[in-house]
Design a protein around this motif. Sequence first.
Motif, PDB file in Angstrom:
ATOM      1  N   THR A 308       0.879  -1.164   0.000  1.00 26.30           N
ATOM      2  CA  THR A 308       0.000   0.000   0.000  1.00 26.30           C
ATOM      3  C   THR A 308       0.918   1.216   0.000  1.00 26.30           C
ATOM      4  O   THR A 308       1.517   1.528   1.033  1.00 26.30           O
ATOM      5  N   PRO A 309       1.102   1.868  -1.138  1.00 23.75           N
ATOM      6  CA  PRO A 309       2.086   2.949  -1.210  1.00 23.75           C
ATOM      7  C   PRO A 309       1.811   4.023  -0.163  1.00 23.75           C
ATOM      8  O   PRO A 309       0.652   4.291   0.183  1.00 23.75           O
ATOM      9  N   PRO A 310       2.864   4.602   0.399  1.00 23.91           N
ATOM     10  CA  PRO A 310       2.669   5.676   1.371  1.00 23.91           C
ATOM     11  C   PRO A 310       1.726   6.736   0.807  1.00 23.91           C
ATOM     12  O   PRO A 310       1.870   7.175  -0.340  1.00 23.91           O
ATOM     13  N   GLY A 311       0.736   7.124   1.609  1.00 15.96           N
ATOM     14  CA  GLY A 311      -0.269   8.069   1.142  1.00 15.96           C
ATOM     15  C   GLY A 311      -1.223   8.419   2.254  1.00 15.96           C
ATOM     16  O   GLY A 311      -0.845   8.454   3.431  1.00 15.96           O
ATOM     17  N   ASP A 312      -2.475   8.629   1.892  1.00 14.98           N
ATOM     18  CA  ASP A 312      -3.456   9.131   2.855  1.00 14.98           C
ATOM     19  C   ASP A 312      -3.627   8.204   4.054  1.00 14.98           C
ATOM     20  O   ASP A 312      -3.688   8.658   5.196  1.00 14.98           O
ATOM     21  N   LEU A 313      -3.723   6.893   3.805  1.00 17.40           N
ATOM     22  CA  LEU A 313      -3.997   5.967   4.900  1.00 17.40           C
ATOM     23  C   LEU A 313      -2.804   5.875   5.854  1.00 17.40           C
ATOM     24  O   LEU A 313      -2.964   5.958   7.076  1.00 17.40           O
ATOM     25  N   SER A 314      -1.612   5.695   5.328  1.00 19.95           N
ATOM     26  CA  SER A 314      -0.441   5.604   6.207  1.00 19.95           C
ATOM     27  C   SER A 314      -0.187   6.909   6.931  1.00 19.95           C
ATOM     28  O   SER A 314       0.250   6.915   8.091  1.00 19.95           O
ATOM     29  N   THR A 315      -0.481   8.027   6.283  1.00 22.52           N
ATOM     30  CA  THR A 315      -0.328   9.328   6.943  1.00 22.52           C
ATOM     31  C   THR A 315      -1.325   9.475   8.084  1.00 22.52           C
ATOM     32  O   THR A 315      -0.979   9.942   9.180  1.00 22.52           O
ATOM     33  N   LEU A 316      -2.581   9.081   7.833  1.00 19.37           N
ATOM     34  CA  LEU A 316      -3.620   9.132   8.858  1.00 19.37           C
ATOM     35  C   LEU A 316      -3.208   8.333  10.089  1.00 19.37           C
ATOM     36  O   LEU A 316      -3.259   8.834  11.222  1.00 19.37           O
ATOM     37  N   VAL A 317      -2.794   7.101   9.875  1.00 19.30           N
ATOM     38  CA  VAL A 317      -2.428   6.238  10.995  1.00 19.30           C
ATOM     39  C   VAL A 317      -1.142   6.729  11.651  1.00 19.30           C
ATOM     40  O   VAL A 317      -1.035   6.767  12.881  1.00 19.30           O
ATOM     41  N   GLY A 318      -0.177   7.125  10.845  1.00 23.66           N
ATOM     42  CA  GLY A 318       1.087   7.593  11.397  1.00 23.66           C
ATOM     43  C   GLY A 318       0.934   8.802  12.303  1.00 23.66           C
ATOM     44  O   GLY A 318       1.561   8.881  13.367  1.00 23.66           O
ATOM     45  N   LYS A 319       0.080   9.751  11.913  1.00 26.38           N
ATOM     46  CA  LYS A 319      -0.148  10.933  12.744  1.00 26.38           C
ATOM     47  C   LYS A 319      -0.824  10.561  14.061  1.00 26.38           C
ATOM     48  O   LYS A 319      -0.500  11.111  15.121  1.00 26.38           O
ATOM     49  N   ALA A 320      -1.745   9.615  14.006  1.00 23.56           N
ATOM     50  CA  ALA A 320      -2.419   9.177  15.228  1.00 23.56           C
ATOM     51  C   ALA A 320      -1.436   8.479  16.160  1.00 23.56           C
ATOM     52  O   ALA A 320      -1.454   8.682  17.384  1.00 23.56           O
ATOM     53  N   VAL A 321      -0.584   7.644  15.597  1.00 22.93           N
ATOM     54  CA  VAL A 321       0.413   6.947  16.404  1.00 22.93           C
ATOM     55  C   VAL A 321       1.356   7.951  17.074  1.00 22.93           C
ATOM     56  O   VAL A 321       1.644   7.858  18.274  1.00 22.93           O
ATOM     57  N   GLU A 322       1.825   8.903  16.299  1.00 27.56           N
ATOM     58  CA  GLU A 322       2.750   9.891  16.850  1.00 27.56           C
ATOM     59  C   GLU A 322       2.093  10.717  17.949  1.00 27.56           C
ATOM     60  O   GLU A 322       2.702  11.006  18.990  1.00 27.56           O
ATOM     61  N   ALA A 323       0.837  11.090  17.730  1.00 26.79           N
ATOM     62  CA  ALA A 323       0.130  11.905  18.717  1.00 26.79           C
ATOM     63  C   ALA A 323      -0.058  11.168  20.032  1.00 26.79           C
ATOM     64  O   ALA A 323       0.000  11.770  21.105  1.00 26.79           O
ATOM     65  N   GLU A 324      -0.270   9.852  19.980  1.00 28.80           N
ATOM     66  CA  GLU A 324      -0.578   9.091  21.192  1.00 28.80           C
ATOM     67  C   GLU A 324       0.632   8.416  21.824  1.00 28.80           C
ATOM     68  O   GLU A 324       0.602   8.080  23.004  1.00 28.80           O
ATOM     69  N   THR A 325       1.701   8.196  21.055  1.00 33.39           N
ATOM     70  CA  THR A 325       2.866   7.498  21.601  1.00 33.39           C
ATOM     71  C   THR A 325       4.125   8.347  21.609  1.00 33.39           C
ATOM     72  O   THR A 325       5.116   7.981  22.270  1.00 33.39           O
ATOM     73  N   GLY A 326       4.112   9.441  20.843  1.00 31.27           N
ATOM     74  CA  GLY A 326       5.314  10.260  20.720  1.00 31.27           C
ATOM     75  C   GLY A 326       6.341   9.696  19.762  1.00 31.27           C
ATOM     76  O   GLY A 326       7.437  10.243  19.629  1.00 31.27           O
ATOM     77  N   ARG A 327       5.997   8.623  19.040  1.00 31.38           N
ATOM     78  CA  ARG A 327       6.923   8.002  18.093  1.00 31.38           C
ATOM     79  C   ARG A 327       6.351   8.073  16.688  1.00 31.38           C
ATOM     80  O   ARG A 327       5.148   7.879  16.484  1.00 31.38           O
TER      81      ARG A 327
END
Length: 388
Positions: A308-327
């Motif tokens: 699944t090429p990097p794009g909307d879905l990976s960005t959506l999940v990545g931002k949520a992960v960073e916001a909640e875990t700091g990573r």
Amino acid sequence: MSQAAALAPVDPVALTADLIRCNSVTPLEGGALVLLERLLSEAGFTCTRVDRNGIANLYARWGTRGNGKAFGFNGHTDVVPVGDEAAWRFPPFGAEVDGEWMYGRGATDMKSGVAAFAAAAIDFVRETPPDGAIVLAITGDEEGESTDGTIALLDWMEEVGERIDVCIVGEPTCPEEMGDMMKIGRRGALTAFFEVIGKQGHSAYLHKVINPLPAVALLGHRLSTHVLDEGTDHFDASTCAITTIDTGNPANNVIPARTKMTVNLRFNDTHTGASLTEWLRSEADRVAEETGTQITMTTKLSGESFLTPPGDLSTLVGKAVEAETGRTPTLSTTGGTSDARFVKNHCPVVEFGLVGHRMHQVDERVRISDIEALKRVYTRVLTDYFAD
């Protein structure tokens, strides 16, 4: 405040414990999906059992697609066998808590992931009902043959016209710390089974026999040392590993008539199962001609590689992960196979879940705070997805 909003949030830790206490070693359902169906139905999800060939599967949908969007979660409640139960510190289906850890088969892979996304989905639709649908597709056949699990759910969805737009598979994806990795694809997996047939006879009279063992050694060497590729932008290099050579010859003065070898390939998007099968067959034919043996081959394709090429879905999940875990999670395609290999035929899919290095082990365990963090990540994903 409405009655729904006044309900207490679903505790993902308690739900994980309840699921662990269900003995759901594949293909047993063990009460896990019954428990989830009851919980989700009470929260307003329309639940359908999609059982096939003795495998239990659950499809749960809240809301309707209409002109809105549909977000999906996929996971499994079946687990691998416990192994030597006497070697466990705590009963493998006891969900015992010791300090910051909960112990039990499936604690990591992946009853905690299912509990986290079920809890997030229930609380989300109660508190901020979205314009769209949330779907949970949960199988009891991920650790087994995987032929009647997520595939059965996807077949049923196609038959009845159910669809989701994007999906998270809640497998454990983080190698060391919560939030450090997300999977955006997986290598393909292909197993080849060879039988090399010669001519049996006395080891003192080699001119009267055809020894299959040098032939299988030659074939194994050529396959395992061949460089399939150098890797791609998102994948490591493909590999071919010999996993067993079996002859079963108890005599030291007899040349056996036949021997067997199994190889396992993990491959990137440079190849397909068909192209690798053709290569394996050509190598086997070449060795057979050179050695005077006969070589038969069968193959089993567990899944093609996908990305699944990097794009909307990976960005959506990545931002949520960073916001909640700091990573910021690394985007990876490493590891074995998962049911994402089936979901990708339906919609864009990524995998994100807990730290996975204790899965399938004796004393499998999960850090309690990570379960809570995972629920927060999934909740933020839903919030951000339906806010757009």
